[in-house]
Design an enzyme around this catalytic site. Structure first.
Site, PDB file in Angstrom:
ATOM      1  CD  GLU A 166      13.568   0.919   9.090  1.00  0.00           C
ATOM      2  OE1 GLU A 166      14.051   1.895   9.691  1.00  0.00           O
ATOM      3  OE2 GLU A 166      14.188  -0.145   8.955  1.00  0.00           O
ATOM      4  CD  GLU A 223      10.074  13.096  11.145  1.00  0.00           C
ATOM      5  OE1 GLU A 223       8.940  12.653  11.381  1.00  0.00           O
ATOM      6  OE2 GLU A 223      10.960  12.451  10.566  1.00  0.00           O
ATOM      7  CE  LYS A 268      -1.728   2.839   2.766  1.00  0.00           C
ATOM      8  NZ  LYS A 268      -1.609   4.008   1.883  1.00  0.00           N
ATOM      9  CB  CYS A 289      13.198   9.230   7.704  1.00  0.00           C
ATOM     10  SG  CYS A 289      14.253   8.151   6.747  1.00  0.00           S
TER      11      CYS A 289
HETATM   12  P1  NAD Z   1       2.505   8.530   7.734  1.00  0.00           P
HETATM   13  O1  NAD Z   1       2.837   7.806   8.986  1.00  0.00           O
HETATM   14  O2  NAD Z   1       1.431   9.546   7.771  1.00  0.00           O
HETATM   15  O3  NAD Z   1       2.072   7.488   6.593  1.00  0.00           O
HETATM   16  C1  NAD Z   1       2.885   6.410   6.218  1.00  0.00           C
HETATM   17  C2  NAD Z   1       2.026   5.355   5.551  1.00  0.00           C
HETATM   18  O4  NAD Z   1       1.092   4.855   6.512  1.00  0.00           O
HETATM   19  C3  NAD Z   1       1.185   5.857   4.373  1.00  0.00           C
HETATM   20  O5  NAD Z   1       1.114   4.858   3.391  1.00  0.00           O
HETATM   21  C4  NAD Z   1      -0.177   6.068   5.007  1.00  0.00           C
HETATM   22  O6  NAD Z   1      -1.229   5.945   4.078  1.00  0.00           O
HETATM   23  C5  NAD Z   1      -0.223   4.931   6.006  1.00  0.00           C
HETATM   24  N1  NAD Z   1      -1.135   5.154   7.135  1.00  0.00           N
HETATM   25  C6  NAD Z   1      -1.633   6.319   7.613  1.00  0.00           C
HETATM   26  N2  NAD Z   1      -2.447   6.089   8.655  1.00  0.00           N
HETATM   27  C7  NAD Z   1      -2.456   4.744   8.856  1.00  0.00           C
HETATM   28  C8  NAD Z   1      -3.083   3.886   9.804  1.00  0.00           C
HETATM   29  N3  NAD Z   1      -3.870   4.356  10.760  1.00  0.00           N
HETATM   30  N4  NAD Z   1      -2.837   2.557   9.733  1.00  0.00           N
HETATM   31  C9  NAD Z   1      -2.011   2.057   8.792  1.00  0.00           C
HETATM   32  N5  NAD Z   1      -1.404   2.817   7.854  1.00  0.00           N
HETATM   33  C10 NAD Z   1      -1.620   4.149   7.898  1.00  0.00           C
HETATM   34  O7  NAD Z   1       3.875   9.120   7.213  1.00  0.00           O
HETATM   35  P2  NAD Z   1       4.108  10.074   5.960  1.00  0.00           P
HETATM   36  O8  NAD Z   1       3.590  11.432   6.331  1.00  0.00           O
HETATM   37  O9  NAD Z   1       3.625   9.424   4.717  1.00  0.00           O
HETATM   38  O10 NAD Z   1       5.722  10.093   5.876  1.00  0.00           O
HETATM   39  C11 NAD Z   1       6.503  10.887   6.678  1.00  0.00           C
HETATM   40  C12 NAD Z   1       7.015  10.119   7.882  1.00  0.00           C
HETATM   41  O11 NAD Z   1       7.695   8.924   7.458  1.00  0.00           O
HETATM   42  C13 NAD Z   1       8.053  10.902   8.655  1.00  0.00           C
HETATM   43  O12 NAD Z   1       7.802  10.786  10.029  1.00  0.00           O
HETATM   44  C14 NAD Z   1       9.375  10.225   8.298  1.00  0.00           C
HETATM   45  O13 NAD Z   1      10.392  10.380   9.244  1.00  0.00           O
HETATM   46  C15 NAD Z   1       8.948   8.815   8.149  1.00  0.00           C
HETATM   47  N6  NAD Z   1       9.932   8.064   7.348  1.00  0.00           N
HETATM   48  C16 NAD Z   1      10.767   7.179   7.985  1.00  0.00           C
HETATM   49  C17 NAD Z   1      11.737   6.484   7.261  1.00  0.00           C
HETATM   50  C18 NAD Z   1      12.664   5.494   7.947  1.00  0.00           C
HETATM   51  O14 NAD Z   1      13.262   4.682   7.242  1.00  0.00           O
HETATM   52  N7  NAD Z   1      12.800   5.502   9.250  1.00  0.00           N
HETATM   53  C19 NAD Z   1      11.855   6.686   5.878  1.00  0.00           C
HETATM   54  C20 NAD Z   1      10.997   7.591   5.262  1.00  0.00           C
HETATM   55  C21 NAD Z   1      10.026   8.281   6.009  1.00  0.00           C
END
Ligand code: NAD
Length: 502
Positions: free
Chosen positions: A274, A405, A199, A308
């Site tokens: 992650e 962040e 997804k 990230c």
């Molecule tokens: P997010 O947590 O809002 O969403 C991530 C994914 O989760 C998306 O596909 C989203 O549709 C899905 N999602 C949202 N709500 C959900 C729920 N209740 N249950 C299951 N899935 C759900 O994050 P974002 O805004 O898309 O990305 C930014 C974040 O990702 C930042 O915090 C960044 O640090 C983190 N990130 C971490 C890494 C790493 O490797 N540690 C890499 C890239 C991004």
């Protein structure tokens, strides 16, 4: 497609095949079949430099999820994928890597148009990283093995371990590096013989939909890779609790990761998280100021700070503080703010209006709390979700802009007097994804590395990533690793086999 996006694509000479892909109706991929939108809801996909609509994507239902899990389950439990000879799986993954390579320019254009990011960076980092990841894990398919063990029990036994794939893996990824983070998870899962339901983030699904066309072209059997486009809080959440999924591998924010983790553990699923970061950077007084300033700026402003492991908190030894900040500002001035398709773009727009407003509101918080803006400090008053690269000085550890962040082009800085202070400042965070040190004093650097509570430590560089090295955090930045041999352990079960000899 809105005219403003069409004009944008034409202005920058986007390839015909990219335009063809962008304009055709978007379908999900379940069990080897393309599933059209039908009467499902859809979601508009916005191009961040123009804010025009590119296309729309179907919003998967929980019935779609059931079908995708069933297809992945059927393929895993009885299909050919798991039983393929390792070298055959390796060959298919290399074929997929070849296809990714042959279509790299198109994939980079899609990623740039969908996320808003620089097309040159997309080609060199996102797409090259994706190709490299598939090649790296392809090689692992034929190098997986257990151990034979001499046990101490009385009697004669042959005892050995087998490594077996975990099963159906649910892959949930964010919008900042859509193709690359997906590839990290999917390449390793396929190499060990798992099947996947992916997804992508609802904002940025397009490159994954193109990717899965290449999966089909590579001849990877139906049901091995399934893609659902949909909302996180609906389909993502349903994946975390779906009984047919054996493991969830999630990359995203710490807040959502916590919820996903609770649900997944409730179902005793295997889990990799992650999550977010607020990575510290220590600039010691012997550092080469010019090159450190450039690397620090690249470490926060690359991908408009939506990274990230961005080096978001910079601590500079007091003796060189003013000179370093001066060099940082001078270098930042040279970074071109431009639409993603402009090949000279360094600072691209943010992914959405929401993200731009979120970042702008953090900048206001910083001002209100008494930090000083010495560069940038505003969202740009023009089309596109642009925010200037912004540098704060006089930051204190209790400020919101230091603790949270921001996920945008905002750097917070503060001076320190000695390395013990620097270490306390660096470790004073709920996150522990990465840390960086700029210094030429190898003795000191090697003493500091073990004391930094972070999953990755970069010395005189930032975000050096290779498929052979593990990527993942400490503390609330998550657990489990992507990449490297470490990731394979999170995708396989160890089975202990005892054979009694008579
Ligand atoms: P997010 O947590 O809002 O969403 C991530 C994914 O989760 C998306 O596909 C989203 O549709 C899905 N999602 C949202 N709500 C959900 C729920 N209740 N249950 C299951 N899935 C759900 O994050 P974002 O805004 O898309 O990305 C930014 C974040 O990702 C930042 O915090 C960044 O640090 C983190 N990130 C971490 C890494 C790493 O490797 N540690 C890499 C890239 C991004």
């Amino acid at each position: 497609m809105d005219a403003v996006v069409q004009n944008y694509l034409e202005k920058f000479g986007v390839r015909e095949e990219t335009q063809r892909f962008l304009t055709k109706p978007k379908k999900m991929f379940i069990g080897g079949a393309w599933v059209p939108q039908g009467d499902r809801q859809s979601c508009a996909v916005i191009e961040p430099s123009t804010t025009g609509v590119i296309t729309d994507i179907p919003m998967a239902t929980t019935a779609d999820l059931d079908r995708a899990v069933e297809a992945a389950r059927r393929q895993f439990d009885g299909g050919p994928w798991r039983k393929l000879k390792p070298l055959e799986r390796e060959r298919l993954l290399h074929r997929l890597a070849d296809l990714l390579e042959w279509n790299a320019t198109e994939l980079a254009e899609i990623e740039s148009i969908d996320v808003g990011k620089s097309v040159a960076q997309a080609r060199d980092v996102d797409i090259q990283g994706t190709i490299d990841t598939f090649r790296y894990f392809a090689g692992w398919a034929s190098k997986l093995h257990g151990r034979t063990v001499e046990t101490s029990l009385p009697g004669d036994y042959v005892a050995y371990t087998r490594k077996e794939p975990i099963g159906v893996v649910g892959v949930i990824v964010p919008w900042n590096f859509p193709l690359q983070t997906m590839a990290w998870k999917v390449a390793a899962a396929l190499a060990v013989g798992c099947t996947v339901v992916i997804k992508p983030a609802e904002l940025t699904s397009l490159s994954t939909l193109r990717f899965v066309e290449l999966v089909q072209e590579a001849g990877i059997p139906d049901g091995v890779v399934n893609v659902l486009t949909g909302r996180g809080r609906e389909i993502g959440a349903a994946m975390a609790s779906h009984p047919g999924i054996d493991k969830i591998t999630f990359t995203g924010s710490t807040e959502v990761g916590r919820t996903v983790g609770h649900t997944a553990v409730g179902g005793i699923k295997r889990l990799t998280l992650e999550l977010g970061g607020k990575s510290p950077v220590l600039v010691l007084e012997d550092a080469d100021i010019e090159s450190a300033a450039q690397a620090v700026a690249n470490g926060i402003f690359f991908n408009a700070g939506q990274v990230c492991d961005a080096g978001a908190r910079v601590y500079v030894q007091r003796r060189i503080h003013d000179k370093f900040i001066g060099a940082l500002i001078e270098y930042t001035r040279t970074l071109k703010i431009a639409p993603g398709l402009d090949r000279d773009c360094f600072i691209s727009p943010l992914v959405s209006a929401l993200q731009r407003d979120r970042v702008a509101s953090y900048i206001e918080d910083g001002r209100r709390e008494g930090a000083e803006v010495v560069y940038g400090g505003h969202a740009l008053d023009r089309a596109g979700y642009f925010v200037e690269p912004t540098i704060f000085t006089h930051c204190r550890s209790d400020m919101k802009i230091v603790r949270e962040e921001i996920f945008g082009p905002v750097l917070v800085t503060a001076p320190f007097d000695n390395v013990d202070d620097a270490l306390s400042l660096a470790n004073d965070s709920r996150y522990g994804l990465a840390a960086a040190i700029y210094s030429n004093d190898l003795n000191l650097v090697n003493r500091l590395i073990p004391q930094l509570r972070a999953g990755m430590v970069y010395v005189n560089a930032h975000s050096t990533i290779d498929p052979s090295m593990p990527f993942g955090g400490f503390k609330e930045s998550g657990f489990g690793k992507d990449l490297g041999p470490e990731q394979l352990d999170h995708l396989m079960e160890s089975k202990a086999v005892w054979i009694t000899l008579r």
